[in-house]
Scaffold this motif. Structure first.
Motif, PDB file in Angstrom:
ATOM      1  N   PHE A   1       4.149   5.855  -5.386  1.00  0.00           N
ATOM      2  CA  PHE A   1       4.232   6.027  -6.837  1.00  0.00           C
ATOM      3  C   PHE A   1       3.124   6.923  -7.372  1.00  0.00           C
ATOM      4  CE2 PHE A   1       7.043   2.282  -6.735  1.00  0.00           C
ATOM      5  CZ  PHE A   1       8.040   2.731  -7.589  1.00  0.00           C
ATOM      6  N   ALA A   2       2.019   7.034  -6.691  1.00  0.00           N
ATOM      7  CA  ALA A   2       0.934   7.943  -7.088  1.00  0.00           C
ATOM      8  C   ALA A   2       1.263   9.395  -6.739  1.00  0.00           C
ATOM      9  CB  ALA A   2      -0.372   7.531  -6.411  1.00  0.00           C
ATOM     10  N   GLN A   3       2.341   9.626  -5.975  1.00  0.00           N
ATOM     11  CA  GLN A   3       2.840  10.941  -5.587  1.00  0.00           C
ATOM     12  C   GLN A   3       1.758  11.811  -4.939  1.00  0.00           C
ATOM     13  OE1 GLN A   3       5.380  13.022  -8.318  1.00  0.00           O
ATOM     14  NE2 GLN A   3       6.170  11.123  -9.215  1.00  0.00           N
ATOM     15  N   PRO A   4       1.426  11.540  -3.712  1.00  0.00           N
ATOM     16  CA  PRO A   4       0.424  12.337  -2.995  1.00  0.00           C
ATOM     17  C   PRO A   4       0.990  13.697  -2.578  1.00  0.00           C
ATOM     18  CG  PRO A   4       1.369  10.719  -1.537  1.00  0.00           C
ATOM     19  CD  PRO A   4       1.949  10.442  -2.890  1.00  0.00           C
ATOM     20  N   PHE A   5       0.109  14.707  -2.468  1.00  0.00           N
ATOM     21  CA  PHE A   5       0.521  16.039  -2.028  1.00  0.00           C
ATOM     22  C   PHE A   5      -0.680  16.769  -1.439  1.00  0.00           C
ATOM     23  CE2 PHE A   5      -1.007  16.576  -6.334  1.00  0.00           C
ATOM     24  CZ  PHE A   5      -1.734  17.749  -6.285  1.00  0.00           C
TER      25      PHE A   5
ATOM     26  N   LYS B   1       7.578  10.979  -0.189  1.00  0.00           N
ATOM     27  CA  LYS B   1       8.766  10.473   0.506  1.00  0.00           C
ATOM     28  C   LYS B   1       8.393   9.802   1.824  1.00  0.00           C
ATOM     29  CE  LYS B   1      11.917  13.900  -1.489  1.00  0.00           C
ATOM     30  NZ  LYS B   1      12.838  15.021  -1.205  1.00  0.00           N
ATOM     31  N   ILE B   2       7.352  10.333   2.456  1.00  0.00           N
ATOM     32  CA  ILE B   2       6.897   9.734   3.725  1.00  0.00           C
ATOM     33  C   ILE B   2       6.454   8.295   3.500  1.00  0.00           C
ATOM     34  CG2 ILE B   2       5.154   9.881   5.556  1.00  0.00           C
ATOM     35  CD1 ILE B   2       5.214  12.911   5.197  1.00  0.00           C
ATOM     36  N   PHE B   3       5.754   8.054   2.380  1.00  0.00           N
ATOM     37  CA  PHE B   3       5.261   6.702   2.092  1.00  0.00           C
ATOM     38  C   PHE B   3       6.404   5.771   1.683  1.00  0.00           C
ATOM     39  CE2 PHE B   3       1.404   9.157   1.934  1.00  0.00           C
ATOM     40  CZ  PHE B   3       0.485   8.317   2.542  1.00  0.00           C
ATOM     41  N   VAL B   4       7.439   6.303   1.046  1.00  0.00           N
ATOM     42  CA  VAL B   4       8.619   5.481   0.749  1.00  0.00           C
ATOM     43  C   VAL B   4       9.283   5.039   2.043  1.00  0.00           C
ATOM     44  CG1 VAL B   4      10.939   5.495  -0.255  1.00  0.00           C
ATOM     45  CG2 VAL B   4       9.028   6.498  -1.519  1.00  0.00           C
TER      46      VAL B   4
ATOM     47  N   THR C   1       0.838  -1.214   0.000  1.00  0.00           N
ATOM     48  CA  THR C   1       0.000   0.000   0.000  1.00  0.00           C
ATOM     49  C   THR C   1       0.867   1.255   0.000  1.00  0.00           C
ATOM     50  OG1 THR C   1      -1.723  -1.167   1.232  1.00  0.00           O
ATOM     51  CG2 THR C   1      -1.800   1.253   1.242  1.00  0.00           C
ATOM     52  N   ALA C   2       1.903   1.278   0.850  1.00  0.00           N
ATOM     53  CA  ALA C   2       2.785   2.449   0.917  1.00  0.00           C
ATOM     54  C   ALA C   2       3.516   2.673  -0.402  1.00  0.00           C
ATOM     55  CB  ALA C   2       3.788   2.276   2.059  1.00  0.00           C
ATOM     56  N   LEU C   3       3.962   1.559  -1.040  1.00  0.00           N
ATOM     57  CA  LEU C   3       4.661   1.696  -2.320  1.00  0.00           C
ATOM     58  C   LEU C   3       3.748   2.234  -3.409  1.00  0.00           C
ATOM     59  CD1 LEU C   3       6.895  -1.516  -2.441  1.00  0.00           C
ATOM     60  CD2 LEU C   3       7.669   0.856  -2.330  1.00  0.00           C
TER      61      LEU C   3
ATOM     62  N   LEU D   1      10.107   0.850   6.240  1.00  0.00           N
ATOM     63  CA  LEU D   1       9.874   0.456   7.629  1.00  0.00           C
ATOM     64  C   LEU D   1       9.131  -0.880   7.697  1.00  0.00           C
ATOM     65  CD1 LEU D   1      10.006   1.118  10.660  1.00  0.00           C
ATOM     66  CD2 LEU D   1       7.875   2.420  10.366  1.00  0.00           C
ATOM     67  N   PHE D   2       8.096  -1.013   6.844  1.00  0.00           N
ATOM     68  CA  PHE D   2       7.338  -2.271   6.843  1.00  0.00           C
ATOM     69  C   PHE D   2       8.193  -3.435   6.331  1.00  0.00           C
ATOM     70  CE2 PHE D   2       3.540   0.668   6.311  1.00  0.00           C
ATOM     71  CZ  PHE D   2       3.227   0.629   7.671  1.00  0.00           C
TER      72      PHE D   2
END
Length: 642
Positions: free
Chosen positions: A73-77, A621-624, A67-69, A629-630
């Motif tokens: 890749f969808a680049q949230p902002f 970057k937070i999701f990367v 999910t995080a990856l 971490l996962f």
């Protein structure tokens, strides 16, 4: 939260795969027999429970990892606060007037602001730079780096409305960001009204630390003697001045006189006596604050005889012979019947003395001569037709004669500050022997009175022209109607009414005021006049007027100094230019007018503010980091959970 590539979120359906794998991946346990069956049963139960926990933990971490990856890749902002103004055009208005020469905490205000522009303007930022005298459209800091480094002080005062007019002339569908850098010296509320309310406007208001200043305000002819001029120098002090300062007088760059000035009040005068001949120099003081107003350039041309003609009856004009003496004047009198119109164009002053009728040919010629620098004095006749007289006066400006009043009136009020009385009175006179008139016309004008009656009505007024004056009396001054000819006032009044300041006084023009200047010379069709000194030269706008040339200088020269007016290689006349003194008072900062605007401390603050308000908060970057971490948690689970 928004996504740059929301279509990638469809890959979240991939999360079904690990779920299915974990649900249907069933492992069968083989039965093995040992001697102690009870202990083996307990071990089997524990192993199966821990295996299920491990599988569920792995499932969760893998789901969260995927999910995080996918979200990364969808680049949230998060959308910017001021995204609607992201495409704004930028304009930087830089005040480079001489008041910015004052020193702040980090040196001269202008130089510090220029340094900040060079250091803090992003290289990819497109903007337009507007100074008092230069404009650079749609550029970037790298392209005009040298020009910005070489920005110098301008003789033109800061004019906010002019800068705003230039910005508004740039038509665009985008809004505008405007950064105004000024010390707000001389700023007025009406100038702020020129700022479009739709502009995103920032003010940077650098302030001087030391606001004390001394300025040479003006130089004038205080007295004319037989062989000498007495020159008056007017100095102004802003702030406290405890020490005396030296002041020097220079002619052709040579020191001719020097003295000390002690300020007991905010304004003081110093007099110098110089020989009665050509002078081309300056006065100078040493003051550590603003430097631009420490020097005042001026020139004096050796006087020539002034040409004066009076038109009227000889007996009524006899008093003028005692004023216009042959030593200083070429004076003549003519009746209207014997007047030679060809002589009028050579006159410096024309006096119409109680003419009953004004021929149309004379009216037409007088209008032209006044525009060419000839002073005109009008003394009405008691027999004049008011309608014709007012039609004549109306060609020069807003001044009219009213009804004829038969009343004895005293002339009691003198406008001591009027240029006509400059250097006439040493002090204001109260016990004056007032002249009178027996009858007079009501003088209607919006211009200030030079002399007034006791009832505050006007006796003498003037219509100023750029190069001359029209003086109008309210009553005849012949001896039958008035004792004005016996008054001490008559000599200085008529003497000064005949003088043209450009011809006989101190010559000192102000850069930017575009005051016309008359030069007595003849030019052929292809000849032009050029103004130059050792550092600068330019060709002014010029108009040929019979035996004179009318010059206008627009915004030239760039630098103050003494110049010569040349016809080819022949010098025709000396001329001097000075900077406008309107910004000498550093206490005039009107920063309190900026309370309704965004006032920031530095250019860096503006760009940082625009960047933060108009940039989206990228959080992919937070999701990367979460994905990593996962992944790390999964490795730990694999190793530690049995």
């Amino acid at each position: 939260m928004q996504f740059k590539h929301p279509e990638i979120l469809y890959f979240l359906f991939v999360l079904v795969i690990p779920i299915l794998v974990h649900l249907f991946q069933l492992r069968r346990f083989k039965t093995e027999y040992f001697t102690n069956v009870r202990i083996l049963k307990e071990l089997s139960i524990q192993t199966r429970k821990s295996s299920k926990i491990k599988k569920w933990l792995l499932l969760v971490t893998r789901l969260l990892l995927l999910t995080a990856l996918i979200i990364a890749f969808a680049q949230p902002f998060f959308k910017a606060k001021d995204s609607k103004n992201k495409s704004n055009e930028m304009y930087i208005v830089l005040d480079n007037s001489y008041s910015m020469q004052a020193k702040g905490k980090k040196g001269e205000l202008l130089k510090r602001m220029v340094q900040e522009l060079l250091e803090n303007t992003p290289e990819n930022q497109t903007f337009s730079l507007i100074t008092n005298n230069e404009t650079y459209w749609n550029t970037d800091i790298k392209s005009i780096q040298k020009e910005v480094q070489n920005i110098n002080y301008s003789a033109l005062p800061f004019q906010l409305e002019s800068a705003m007019a230039k910005i508004k002339s740039r038509k665009s569908t985008n809004n505008k960001d405007v950064i105004i850098i000024s010390d707000a010296i001389g700023l007025k509320s009406k100038q702020l009204k020129s700022i479009d309310e739709n502009f995103n406007t920032y003010f940077i208001n650098p302030e001087a630390e030391q606001k004390n200043n001394i300025a040479i305000d003006s130089v004038y002819m205080s007295q004319t003697l037989n062989d000498f001029y007495q020159i008056g120098v007017n100095l102004k002090s802003y702030g406290e001045q405890d020490n005396a300062i030296p002041i020097g007088l220079y002619n052709n760059n040579k020191l001719v006189a020097k003295t000390l000035v002690k300020f007991e009040k905010s304004e003081t005068e110093i007099n110098f006596t110089i020989p009665k001949k050509d002078f081309n120099g300056y006065v100078s003081i040493n003051d550590a604050s603003l430097k631009y107003d420490n020097t005042y350039y001026f020139s004096i041309t050796k006087p020539e005889k002034t040409n004066v003609i009076s038109i009227g009856k000889t007996d009524k004009s006899a008093f003028l012979n005692r004023i216009y003496t042959p030593i200083e004047f070429n004076y003549s009198n003519s009746t209207i019947e014997t007047l030679d119109y060809n002589t009028l164009e050579k006159q410096d002053a024309i006096i119409l003395n109680e003419l009953e009728n004004l021929p149309q040919a004379l009216v037409t010629n007088l209008k032209s001569f006044v525009e060419k620098g000839c002073n005109l004095v009008f003394i009405p006749s008691s027999e004049s037709k008011i309608t014709d007289t007012n039609q004549f006066l109306g060609t020069f400006g807003q001044i009219q004669l009213g009804s004829n009043q038969n009343a004895n009136k005293l002339i009691t009020k003198i406008a001591f500050q009027h240029p006509l009385f400059q250097s006439v009175f040493e002090k204001k006179i109260d016990n004056f022997q007032y002249p009178n008139t027996k009858h007079n016309f009501e003088l209607k004008t919006t211009n200030p009175a030079i002399l007034s009656y006791e009832d505050q009505s006007c006796f003498l007024s003037s219509i100023p022209n750029q190069v001359s004056n029209v003086y109008v009396f309210a009553a005849p001054i012949n001896k039958m109607n008035s004792n004005f000819q016996n008054s001490p006032l008559i000599v200085p009044i008529f003497y000064n009414m005949s003088q043209n300041g450009q011809k006989t006084g101190v010559n000192a023009l102000t850069i930017g005021e575009n005051q016309p200047f008359l030069v007595a010379t003849n030019l052929s069709k292809d000849e032009i006049l050029e103004v130059k000194n050792d550092n600068e030269k330019f060709i002014p706008t010029q108009q040929i007027l019979i035996n004179k040339v009318k010059l206008q200088f627009n915004d030239y020269p760039i630098f103050a100094g003494n110049f010569g007016i040349y016809k080819k290689d022949e010098i025709v006349r000396n001329i001097s230019f000075n900077y406008n003194r309107s910004e000498s008072n550093l206490e005039q900062s009107q920063s309190q007018l900026l309370t309704d605007y965004k006032v920031v401390k530095s250019i860096e603050t503006v760009f940082n503010s625009l960047l933060s308000d108009r940039s989206n908060d990228e959080i992919w970057k937070i999701f990367v980091i979460l994905a990593l971490l996962f992944l790390f948690l999964e490795v730990l689970i694999q190793k530690l959970v049995k």
